[in-house]
Design a protein around this motif. Structure first.
Motif, PDB file in Angstrom:
ATOM      1  N   LEU B   2       0.835  -1.201   0.000  1.00 49.89           N
ATOM      2  CA  LEU B   2       0.000   0.000   0.000  1.00 49.89           C
ATOM      3  C   LEU B   2       0.870   1.252   0.000  1.00 49.89           C
ATOM      4  O   LEU B   2       0.618   2.212  -0.739  1.00 49.89           O
ATOM      5  N   LYS B   3       1.947   1.182   0.806  1.00 53.00           N
ATOM      6  CA  LYS B   3       2.856   2.320   0.896  1.00 53.00           C
ATOM      7  C   LYS B   3       3.500   2.605  -0.448  1.00 53.00           C
ATOM      8  O   LYS B   3       3.645   3.752  -0.850  1.00 53.00           O
ATOM      9  N   ILE B   6       1.070   4.252  -2.711  1.00 47.71           N
ATOM     10  CA  ILE B   6       0.891   5.670  -2.357  1.00 47.71           C
ATOM     11  C   ILE B   6       2.091   6.479  -2.861  1.00 47.71           C
ATOM     12  O   ILE B   6       1.933   7.555  -3.429  1.00 47.71           O
ATOM     13  N   HIS B   7       3.305   5.936  -2.661  1.00 46.03           N
ATOM     14  CA  HIS B   7       4.514   6.629  -3.145  1.00 46.03           C
ATOM     15  C   HIS B   7       4.425   6.882  -4.632  1.00 46.03           C
ATOM     16  O   HIS B   7       4.714   7.975  -5.115  1.00 46.03           O
ATOM     17  N   LEU B  10       1.821   9.473  -5.520  1.00 44.90           N
ATOM     18  CA  LEU B  10       2.276  10.797  -5.087  1.00 44.90           C
ATOM     19  C   LEU B  10       3.370  11.339  -6.018  1.00 44.90           C
ATOM     20  O   LEU B  10       3.327  12.512  -6.428  1.00 44.90           O
ATOM     21  N   ILE B  11       4.317  10.484  -6.362  1.00 45.32           N
ATOM     22  CA  ILE B  11       5.399  10.910  -7.261  1.00 45.32           C
ATOM     23  C   ILE B  11       4.816  11.329  -8.612  1.00 45.32           C
ATOM     24  O   ILE B  11       5.172  12.365  -9.174  1.00 45.32           O
ATOM     25  N   LEU B  13       1.727  12.278  -9.277  1.00 43.44           N
ATOM     26  CA  LEU B  13       0.901  13.474  -9.090  1.00 43.44           C
ATOM     27  C   LEU B  13       1.755  14.741  -9.036  1.00 43.44           C
ATOM     28  O   LEU B  13       1.396  15.776  -9.597  1.00 43.44           O
ATOM     29  N   ILE B  14       2.900  14.643  -8.380  1.00 40.10           N
ATOM     30  CA  ILE B  14       3.738  15.831  -8.179  1.00 40.10           C
ATOM     31  C   ILE B  14       4.652  16.106  -9.367  1.00 40.10           C
ATOM     32  O   ILE B  14       4.859  17.259  -9.740  1.00 40.10           O
TER      33      ILE B  14
END
Lengths: 289, 258
Positions: B2-3, B6-7, B10-11, B13-14
């Motif tokens: 899951l982590k 998410i990473h 997030l990467i 998305l940014i």
């Protein structure tokens, strides 16, 4: 000593003038203009412009639309940030992660809006990928995510810009309040993760960040560049509407633009007062207890 | 697992915004349904270096305006934060400084437009600098107010006791101590000015073509490739600083800065 005292007093007056005078001057001029007391087409005191503005359905719609967009954007950003802080608490100590989360703060609203426009519009990046993957068979089939009636593009841009800041902010509260220790304590006393979240983490984080969330609602409400690029004429956010009215060739619209600007300022002040009042009450109750 | 997911999200998305803008800045002819532009070259970037390039002119103008606003705001904010720090109404003064942010700079721009016209400051460099200064100065003041603590005054008084003059005390004690927060204030004011669109558009009347205005103009002209270059140039200073100086934090929140 006396000279120094006078000098300090004088500088304080200059400070007040620098902060208050431009705002008050603008405010007074707008007030006079909206009551027909100044301006090119002024015919003396009249309530006409205020009556027209206050009964203008679209003006209220713009304020309501702006408030809705701001509240939804801040709400979504808050939950994303909360999720990230609670799920990735340890990652914040890693250098790469720390830097990564700061990157979106380097984006001006104009650039983020351009990115959303080029990525989420009907002819954007994701629409093209969807076409190539066979999810859509023509450009029109892609959902309207920019310049749409619900302000999805505006909300998306606001969330992309606000959530990194909230993440950093909430992480700071998390550390300052030693939430980690509270969580461990509650779990060692038998609380489940869900109970710890609802009864411990969320109330503390919410209480500490409430005022900032409110300020961000006001900031998003007053945003201009993003709705200009990603919004539409109806419904329109309040700031582009005010600027549109003020800059139109029709001089009759200018008093209404000023009245609308004052109306917007009134709404913002009410929001601040309501928030401040609830805060005062909260602290009073706390001290009474 | 899951982590990791998410990473990855997030990467993406940014970093996706930067990648998309980079792709567009090197691209040419991006016709639907192509995922990527048909050609990639440095032609658009090279336009930046031509003498009559609109972007390089805008870049120069933006740098000049932002540096002027940041310098003026930091200097004035430093002086006034010192003067206000000894007042018993310090907190009230700080609260007043929040006013321009709460009332939205663009709405203030509409309200100030008339005065800019009367003072013949509209559509001028100085008009834009002044308007941005009126927004940046309170922000700088809020940041620098936190500097003048009891501790700073104690150190200053100690230096006076040891025989230092006001000038010497400022040069050798106050200024070195204030340097980091002055840097933060300068950079924050620079960014507010650098990112501004609404106020520059309203007071500058579209004549003061900063980079943010260029981005809008290119979008209106449907020239997304030049808009992407102008956007990347806008991103450059803050990203550079983020990369090289992790000490400077981005204090966007008014609460956070106080």
């Amino acid at each position: 000593m006396n000279l120094k005292f006078t000098y300090t007093k004088l500088l304080r007056v200059i400070f007040l003038m620098l902060i208050l005078l431009p705002t008050l001057a603008g405010f007074t001029y707008a007030l006079l203009y909206s009551f027909g007391l100044t301006g090119l087409l002024s015919e003396g005191f009249t309530l006409k412009h205020w009556t027209e503005t206050l009964s203008d359905f679209y003006a209220w719609k713009s304020i309501g639309f702006s408030l809705m967009i701001a509240m939804i954007s801040v709400f979504i950003s808050f939950w994303i940030s909360l999720f990230l802080v609670l799920k990735l608490t340890k990652d914040f100590q890693k250098k790469w992660f720390h830097r990564l989360i700061f990157v979106p703060l380097c984006f001006p609203a104009t650039v983020m809006a351009l990115y959303v426009l080029q990525t989420f519009s009907k002819s954007g990046f994701f629409s093209r990928i969807s076409y190539q993957l066979g999810f859509i068979d023509q450009i029109e089939s892609f959902p309207e995510l920019t310049n749409d009636a619900y302000g999805i593009g505006i909300m998306l841009t606001s969330v992309l810009m606000v959530f990194p800041f909230f993440t950093i902010y909430i992480k700071n509260i998390f550390d300052a309040e030693k939430l980690n220790e509270y969580q461990q304590l509650s779990q060692s006393l038998g609380a489940s993760s869900l109970q710890t979240f609802w009864k411990i983490s969320l109330p503390i984080l919410w209480r500490k960040s409430k005022l900032t969330l409110m300020l961000y609602i006001i900031f998003v409400m007053g945003s201009y560049e993003v709705p200009l690029l990603l919004g539409r004429q109806n419904p329109q956010m309040i700031t582009p509407r005010i600027v549109d009215k003020a800059q139109r060739f029709n001089l009759q619209d200018i008093p209404q633009a000023y009245a609308m600007a004052l109306m917007y300022l009134g709404v913002v002040l009410i929001l601040i007062l309501v928030t401040s009042a609830s805060f005062v009450q909260f602290f009073k109750r706390k001290s009474d207890a | 697992m899951l982590k990791r997911t998410i990473h990855l999200v997030l990467i993406t998305l940014i970093l996706l915004p930067i990648l998309v803008l980079m792709m567009l800045s090197f691209g040419e002819q991006w016709i639907f349904p192509d995922v990527f532009p048909q050609n990639f070259n440095t032609k658009t970037w090279l336009k930046l270096f031509s003498s009559d390039s609109e972007i390089s002119k805008s870049l120069g103008l933006s740098v000049l305006i932002s540096l002027s606003v940041a310098f003026l705001s930091t200097l004035m904010a430093f002086v006034f934060s010192k003067v206000i720090s000894t007042s018993k109404y310090k907190n009230q003064y700080i609260k007043l400084a929040y006013l321009p942010y709460i009332l939205s700079p663009v709405v203030l721009g509409v309200l100030w437009h008339y005065f800019a016209v009367v003072l013949k400051l509209n559509a001028s460099f100085f008009g834009v600098v002044l308007a941005q200064f009126l927004i940046c100065f309170p922000f700088g003041f809020i940041i620098l107010s936190s500097f003048w603590s009891r501790h700073i005054y104690d150190i200053q008084n100690l230096s006076f006791t040891l025989g230092a003059s006001t000038y010497f005390s400022f040069k050798r004690i106050i200024f070195p101590l204030a340097k980091p927060i002055l840097g933060l204030c300068f950079f924050q004011c620079f960014l507010i000015s650098w990112f501004d669109y609404g106020l520059t558009q309203l007071i500058g009347g579209g004549q003061i073509k900063t980079l943010t205005l260029s981005v809008f103009n290119f979008i209106k002209e449907a020239n997304i490739f030049l808009a992407a270059i102008a956007s990347l140039l806008l991103l450059f200073p803050p990203l550079l600083l983020l990369f090289f100086n992790k000490k400077i934090k981005f204090k966007r929140s008014l609460i956070n800065t106080h």
